[in-house]
Motif scaffolding. Structure first.
Motif, PDB file in Angstrom:
ATOM      1  N   LEU A  95      12.378  48.002  -5.025  1.00  0.00           N
ATOM      2  CA  LEU A  95      13.502  47.296  -4.464  1.00  0.00           C
ATOM      3  C   LEU A  95      13.729  46.211  -5.929  1.00  0.00           C
ATOM      4  N   ALA A  99      16.463  45.989  -8.271  1.00  0.00           N
ATOM      5  CA  ALA A  99      17.506  44.876  -8.361  1.00  0.00           C
ATOM      6  C   ALA A  99      17.409  43.941  -9.904  1.00  0.00           C
ATOM      7  N   ARG A 102      19.750  45.903 -12.141  1.00  0.00           N
ATOM      8  CA  ARG A 102      21.196  45.640 -11.516  1.00  0.00           C
ATOM      9  C   ARG A 102      21.662  44.431 -12.132  1.00  0.00           C
ATOM     10  N   VAL A 154      17.206  49.952   2.662  1.00  0.00           N
ATOM     11  CA  VAL A 154      17.861  48.722   1.879  1.00  0.00           C
ATOM     12  C   VAL A 154      18.052  49.052   0.655  1.00  0.00           C
ATOM     13  N   ASP A 155      17.270  49.448   0.113  1.00  0.00           N
ATOM     14  CA  ASP A 155      17.161  49.808  -1.539  1.00  0.00           C
ATOM     15  C   ASP A 155      18.066  51.152  -1.660  1.00  0.00           C
ATOM     16  N   TRP A 158      21.658  50.301  -0.834  1.00  0.00           N
ATOM     17  CA  TRP A 158      22.293  49.551  -1.847  1.00  0.00           C
ATOM     18  C   TRP A 158      22.636  50.443  -3.131  1.00  0.00           C
ATOM     19  N   ALA A 159      21.701  51.341  -3.307  1.00  0.00           N
ATOM     20  CA  ALA A 159      21.649  52.295  -4.853  1.00  0.00           C
ATOM     21  C   ALA A 159      23.000  53.235  -4.494  1.00  0.00           C
ATOM     22  N   HIS A 160      23.038  53.994  -3.647  1.00  0.00           N
ATOM     23  CA  HIS A 160      24.099  54.921  -3.360  1.00  0.00           C
ATOM     24  C   HIS A 160      23.692  55.935  -4.525  1.00  0.00           C
ATOM     25  N   ALA A 259      16.433  54.075  -7.106  1.00  0.00           N
ATOM     26  CA  ALA A 259      16.061  53.638  -6.031  1.00  0.00           C
ATOM     27  C   ALA A 259      14.622  53.853  -5.406  1.00  0.00           C
TER      28      ALA A 259
END
Length: 346
Positions: A95, A99, A102, A154-155, A158-160, A259
């Motif tokens: 994560l 993060a 990004r 969550v990771d 968020w990453a998709h 991710a």
């Protein structure tokens, strides 16, 4: 795995402390020495089979590959010493790495900013786990395993499927993972500094000694007035901070991040800690031993690659070492208890 608040051992185990403690410490020191010897023999044997293993690039790769695992082993050791465990460290690394990637992608943010962000994310995750374990009195195994899956979910959400590329990362961040001082890469120096600082704190400061007291006998620690819940919470916050820091360094080291970075590292970290002599039952062991365990596991992996052995054997060897370490811990515990009982009778 139970928390330090749930299942205190019999107070008798605390009485007669010198006899049993000296026996346990002598065994643990012997284990650290044996790990160091095994590490030397492994490196020497691999070098004899392939001299390129210890050329300049080989040594540099070995130091870089072990740096992040050593960091995570240090953070995990502080938690395990309190008779708890943190299985979420791998997901926290992933994560934090994503993060941070990004956050700095396409910008000129400094490496210091990236490190602060990673540590902040790790502290938040550690505080959540620590609060549930210490104040909620939920078993550490359940809490941290749940945190592992929550953070991974969550990771991924968020990453998709997105990938952070090294080309988008500022040079100041990448230089942290590739730079060196006098030929020594930054990452091993950072790991060594954190290792030495943590070892000094645990050995010298009251808060560090109280962590050992909690792991040795939570009931005795409570009667002595030690704030068990706050100390356990602080241990988890530290472990989370180290994992977040490791995530920022992961980004600096590899540049390209997805991710599931560090996926599956949880058991490797725990194995390094236990193999290094930190008892899974808490109260004994050092971060120096945990670092040796991390170095040993990393060297085994590198040696198998150099010797062109199937990577499956790395997992098998790690499992065997973990079983041997847990068995040794149990033998030490039984022998220490027996020594204490005999001493009390006298």
């Amino acid at each position: 795995m139970t928390t330090a608040l749930d299942t205190p051992p019999a107070p008798a185990a605390q009485s007669g402390r010198p006899g049993g403690r000296s026996f346990a410490e002598s065994v643990l020191k012997a284990r650290e020495l044996s790990i160091g010897g095994a590490l030397v023999l492994l490196i020497a044997g691999t070098w004899l089979a392939n001299p390129a293993f210890l050329d300049d690039q080989g040594v540099k790769d070995l130091l870089l590959n072990s740096s992040i695992l050593v960091l995570l082993a240090v953070g995990q050791s502080v938690v395990v010493i309190t008779r708890n465990i943190d299985l979420s460290v791998g997901s926290v690394v992933g994560l934090a790495a994503f993060a941070c990637g990004r956050f700095v992608s396409g910008t000129d943010h400094s490496a210091f900013t990236v490190v602060l962000l990673g540590i902040a994310l790790g502290v938040v995750c550690g505080l959540v786990s620590g609060a549930l374990v210490s104040f909620g009195r939920v078993p550490a195994l359940v809490v941290t395993l749940g945190m592992l899956y929550v953070i991974q979910g969550v990771d991924h959400a968020w990453a998709h499927g997105e990938q952070i590329n090294a080309a988008d990362i500022p040079d100041s961040v990448l230089s942290l993972g590739s730079g060196s001082v006098l030929g020594i890469p930054y990452l091993p120096l950072i790991s060594a500094a954190l290792l030495a600082g943590t070892a000094y704190f645990l050995r010298t400061y009251r808060g560090g000694r109280e962590l050992y007291a909690i792991g040795s006998s939570p009931e005795a620690a409570r009667l002595a007035g030690i704030p068990i819940r706050r100390r356990v919470l602080a241990a988890y916050a530290f472990s989370g901070a180290v994992a977040g820091f490791a995530g920022a360094l992961w980004l600096a080291r590899f540049g390209t991040v997805v991710a599931d970075a560090a996926n599956g590292w949880e058991l490797t970290v725990v194995s390094a800690v236990v193999v290094g002599g930190v008892a899974i039952t808490g109260g004994t062991g050092t971060v120096w031993g945990a670092a040796l365990g991390a170095l040993l596991l990393t060297t085994i992996g590198s040696a198998l690659v150099v010797l062109k052995v199937d990577a499956f054997w790395q997992q098998a060897i790690t499992g065997v070492l973990l079983l041997l370490a847990i068995t040794t811990d149990r033998i030490v515990q039984v022998r220490s208890t027996s020594a204490l009982r005999k001493r009390n009778r006298r």
